[in-house]
Design an enzyme around this catalytic site. Structure first.
Site, short mmCIF file in Angstrom:
data_model
loop_
_atom_site.label_atom_id
_atom_site.label_comp_id
_atom_site.label_asym_id
_atom_site.label_seq_id
_atom_site.Cartn_x
_atom_site.Cartn_y
_atom_site.Cartn_z
N THR A 156 1.00 -1.12 -0.15
CA THR A 156 -0.01 0.03 -0.11
C THR A 156 1.07 1.06 -0.09
O THR A 156 1.27 1.71 -1.13
CB THR A 156 -0.95 -0.09 1.13
N LYS A 182 3.65 -7.12 3.81
CA LYS A 182 3.48 -5.67 3.65
C LYS A 182 3.11 -4.98 4.85
O LYS A 182 2.62 -5.60 5.96
CB LYS A 182 2.44 -5.30 2.61
N THR A 193 -0.70 -7.30 13.08
CA THR A 193 -1.40 -6.19 12.14
C THR A 193 -0.77 -5.74 10.99
O THR A 193 -0.22 -4.37 10.91
CB THR A 193 -1.83 -5.13 13.08
N THR A 406 -6.47 10.45 -1.35
CA THR A 406 -6.52 11.23 -2.41
C THR A 406 -4.84 11.33 -3.12
O THR A 406 -4.85 11.64 -4.14
CB THR A 406 -6.64 12.82 -2.04
#
Length: 406
Positions: A156, A182, A193, A406
């Site tokens: 990500t 990741k 997590t 965004t």
């Protein structure tokens, strides 16, 4: 008690998640992200014993529910599919049905039972999966057989892929353990997590695999923190397909500890890679607490220090503000005799047996400018110790998370 690794294994250079015998991995660009790879898979030639640990966030995402149900069915898996860019979390009944459909379509594509497919997602919470893109991606499984593509597809906000593999001899056979992960933000594990996938060609029953996973996770993935936030999605998943045909491993096997050492090394290295690649991070912080009553208390104290925003920002600024370390330690909620406290930044001793020393601050700064900053805390409460990893807190962390969607 922590074990010192004897390194009775070989680290394999440039190795990936598909290094163990019988595993294939790949990844593609499905369109969930503008231009980066965003959909990946792992496949085993035969059904593999499987075990997992999951985030303890109350809002577990739909893919975790589906994967847990699959493992309850038989404790075996043969395939894993992962998408990035969308967490499929807090998406209600439709999100659950979408995760089920991901599982079923993957099973059809690979010609296996749906209960042998694990599903995983990571990304933005609260948005529905674009199932047209997911369906198109599943139809393209097999288009790539490059494990590096898988390792890119699961990212990500990470800047780097995270992968490692080792080889250890068990029953005279070369057993390989590989991992890919990741994780960059929302990292504050309690069970798990982040997304981490571990493969091995060792033969091991699912119960023993689960026991080994909890043992290795407690001393690796549960020892890192980036920002104190616990994700809704993430897990550590391990597959053992037995294709090296060793004698079945279990805790009473004479070489069980050798296997666990190698596995623990893989997990710790992945955990440190995650901490070092924290969002906006410039430094890895390693905190060791020794002389505690229990390993759990040592880890709790160390995590309180490495998780402190004030400590993290001081280290980013290369400011030897040792008072922030002491403050975080005292706020951990774990009692200790302050007169038995010693503190060092790297080799520079600052406090010895509760007394502040006349230390040389420029020597501390020399330690703080390094890529890895070591903090050593010693108590006189017992004989247990623990090491925890984290990262500094920078301007870039705020910028990344202020504009995440965004």
């Amino acid at each position: 008690m922590e074990h010192t690794l004897s390194k009775s294994f070989n680290i394999l250079e440039n190795a990936h998640i598909d290094q163990p015998k019988g595993f294939i991995a790949g990844g593609i660009h499905a369109g969930l992200r503008k231009s980066k790879l965003d959909f990946g898979w792992i496949y085993s030639e035969v059904p593999a014993s499987a075990a997992a640990v999951y985030t303890q966030n109350t809002f577990q995402a739909a893919p975790l529910e589906v994967t847990q149900e699959a493992l309850k069915h038989s404790s075996q898996l043969q395939a894993v599919v992962v998408n990035s860019a969308n967490a499929n979390s807090y998406t209600g009944e439709q999100g659950y049905q979408d995760a089920i459909q991901m599982q079923q379509l993957t099973a059809e594509k690979m010609g296996i039972d749906p209960s042998l497919v694990a599903v995983s997602s990571t990304g933005v919470i609260g948005e529905m999966l674009p199932m047209d893109l997911i369906k198109g991606a599943i139809a393209r499984i097999g288009e790539s057989e490059a494990a590096a593509d898988f390792e890119h597809a699961i990212l990500t906000t990470d800047l780097k892929t995270k992968h490692i593999a080792v080889e250890v001899e068990i029953d005279g056979k070369p057993i390989t353990i590989a991992g890919a992960a990741k994780g960059s933000g929302m990292i504050h594990p309690n069970m798990a997590t982040m997304l981490s996938f571990i493969t091995t060609d060792a033969k091991i029953e699912a119960d023993s695999l689960q026991q080994g996973l909890r043992q290795t996770t407690d001393q690796s993935f549960n020892r890192i923190t980036v920002d104190g936030d616990c994700s809704t999605n993430d897990m550590v998943l391990v597959l053992a397909n037995g294709m090296q045909n060793n004698e079945t491993l279990h805790p009473q096997h004479p070489e069980w500890h050798r296997f666990i050492e190698a596995w623990q090394f893989v997990s710790r290295e992945l955990a440190k890679m995650i901490a070092k690649d924290g969002e906006g991070a410039t430094k890895l912080i390693e905190v060791t607490v020794e002389g505690a009553k229990s390993e759990q208390e040592a880890a709790g104290m160390a995590k309180a220090v490495v998780g402190s925003s004030l400590v993290k920002t001081a280290i980013y600024g290369e400011d030897a503000n040792w008072g922030r370390i002491i403050s975080a330690l005292g706020a951990s909620g774990i009692p200790f005799d302050k007169h038995g406290l010693s503190l060092a930044i790297g080799p520079e001793q600052i406090i010895q047996d509760g007394e502040l020393l006349s230390f040389h601050e420029p020597n501390c700064v020399k330690e703080l400018v390094k890529d890895t900053v070591h903090l050593f805390i010693s108590l006189k409460e017992g004989s247990e110790k623990a090491t925890v990893w984290g990262c500094d807190l920078t301007y870039d962390y705020v910028q990344i998370n202020a504009s995440y969607r965004t």
